[in-house]
Design an enzyme around this catalytic site. Sequence first.
Site, short mmCIF file in Angstrom:
data_model
loop_
_atom_site.label_atom_id
_atom_site.label_comp_id
_atom_site.label_asym_id
_atom_site.label_seq_id
_atom_site.Cartn_x
_atom_site.Cartn_y
_atom_site.Cartn_z
N THR A 1 50.38 72.05 30.09
CA THR A 1 51.70 71.47 29.37
C THR A 1 52.06 70.28 30.36
OG1 THR A 1 52.04 73.82 29.54
CG2 THR A 1 54.14 72.56 29.19
N CYS B 1 36.17 50.12 39.90
CA CYS B 1 36.01 50.99 38.47
C CYS B 1 35.00 50.16 37.64
CB CYS B 1 37.33 51.08 37.66
SG CYS B 1 37.22 51.99 36.19
N TYR C 1 40.64 75.32 40.17
CA TYR C 1 41.76 74.23 40.18
C TYR C 1 42.83 74.81 40.88
CZ TYR C 1 45.56 71.12 39.00
OH TYR C 1 46.66 70.44 39.32
N ASP D 1 41.62 68.55 37.71
CA ASP D 1 41.97 68.91 36.48
C ASP D 1 41.62 67.98 35.55
OD1 ASP D 1 43.74 66.74 36.81
OD2 ASP D 1 45.47 67.56 36.35
N GLU E 1 52.06 74.62 39.44
CA GLU E 1 50.92 74.60 38.90
C GLU E 1 50.41 75.24 37.79
OE1 GLU E 1 48.96 71.97 39.53
OE2 GLU E 1 49.94 71.12 41.17
N CYS F 1 45.21 49.26 33.02
CA CYS F 1 44.20 48.94 34.18
C CYS F 1 44.68 47.69 35.11
CB CYS F 1 43.03 48.49 33.74
SG CYS F 1 41.99 49.75 32.44
N1 ADE Z 1 49.71 68.43 36.80
C1 ADE Z 1 49.19 69.21 37.43
N2 ADE Z 1 49.56 69.34 38.76
C2 ADE Z 1 50.45 68.34 38.89
C3 ADE Z 1 51.49 68.04 39.85
N3 ADE Z 1 51.42 68.78 40.99
N4 ADE Z 1 52.11 67.31 39.57
C4 ADE Z 1 52.39 66.23 38.24
N5 ADE Z 1 51.37 66.78 37.48
C5 ADE Z 1 50.72 67.74 37.49
#
Ligand code: ADE
Length: 360
Positions: free
Chosen positions: A45, A210, A122, A140, A39, A201
């Site tokens: 990234t 949505c 987060y 996030d 994480e 979508c």
């Molecule tokens: N971005 C942040 N956490 C993630 C996760 N566990 N798997 C894929 N993308 C992510």
Amino acid sequence: MTNQQRAQFRRRLLQWYKKNRRLLPWRKTSDFYSIWVSEVMLQQTQVVKVIDYYQRFLEQFPNVKTLAEAELEKTLRLWQGLGYYARARNLHRAAQILLDEYDGRAPNSVSDFKKLPGVGEYIAAAVYSLAKGTPLPAIDGNVKRVFARIFEIAEPMTNSAGERAVNQAVRLVFDDRCPGEFNQAMIELGALICKPRNPRCDDCPLSPFCASFANSTQQDFPRKKNKNPIPERRLAVGVILNEGKFLLVRRNPFGLLGGFWEFPGGKIEAAETAADACARQIQAKCGIAVTVGENIGVVKHSYSHFKIVVQIFLCQPVVAKLVLRDHDDFVWVNFVESRELPIHGAHLKIIEILKKEELK
Ligand code: ADE
């Protein structure tokens, strides 16, 4: 939303995730430390970039103890190329604290984990929900985008009202029974379907819920932050004419445009005409009285943090003994002589206007 709709929302999301999830290395484990490392790497990234780094890092440092006991330099070497190196420094330091104070194990309370360097809302929610099943929504950027669209959240995600709104929206549908699955599913949906530019979508399990899909407003959400408009300063300057020459004054060497030459003048106050401001500013800054004549034009000029709108007046000096206050020198010049001096951009535009006046 009715309870039945909420249940359906969760069911559709989790079913979609089961079928479509990517088999990423950190999804094969429930180890607290491994999930934490993933994480941290995944913040800011892309997944594709993280995979190799993650695997190399875990080979070298398979647990809190090995990381805590490693040299910081070695940690940074393994992070090299991933960017945002404060993440690596924080992770290393946090591992040392965990080893010292918690015997290398996860703290029992999430709020203790959040006291470690680099661990925010987060990361804490993601790690505890995925590794331990703690019922916390992990919100996030991906998740914010999905919810901003589903509920057409009017506030940008960058302010606290926007964050509150997303939090409320997520809690409305959050699944307490499988928080890790729910969080991963939302993140995956944001990454694979509800993408920033071209959301897919037609393949989205949540499109029946949505509002953006219903109203074709996907590109309008999340709302962009209102950029502060660039402030505009209103100025008045005088072209003081005396025997075929005009007056220029030199700015003090320090500060904005230091050492450049310009026509005398200054800011127009709110309750003042441009012509009055011109006379007042010249009196204050050059110590001379002028008779303000024709307004020969206006110049607009932009700097990085503000822009100016300059009213230009022809002026006659009444008393010609100059006493400068904000400037450090003055000259009386004609057009040819003025070419020898550094004159800043806005005032070069004034000279161009003057030249046109001459030709009339
Ligand atoms: N971005 C942040 N956490 C993630 C996760 N566990 N798997 C894929 N993308 C992510």
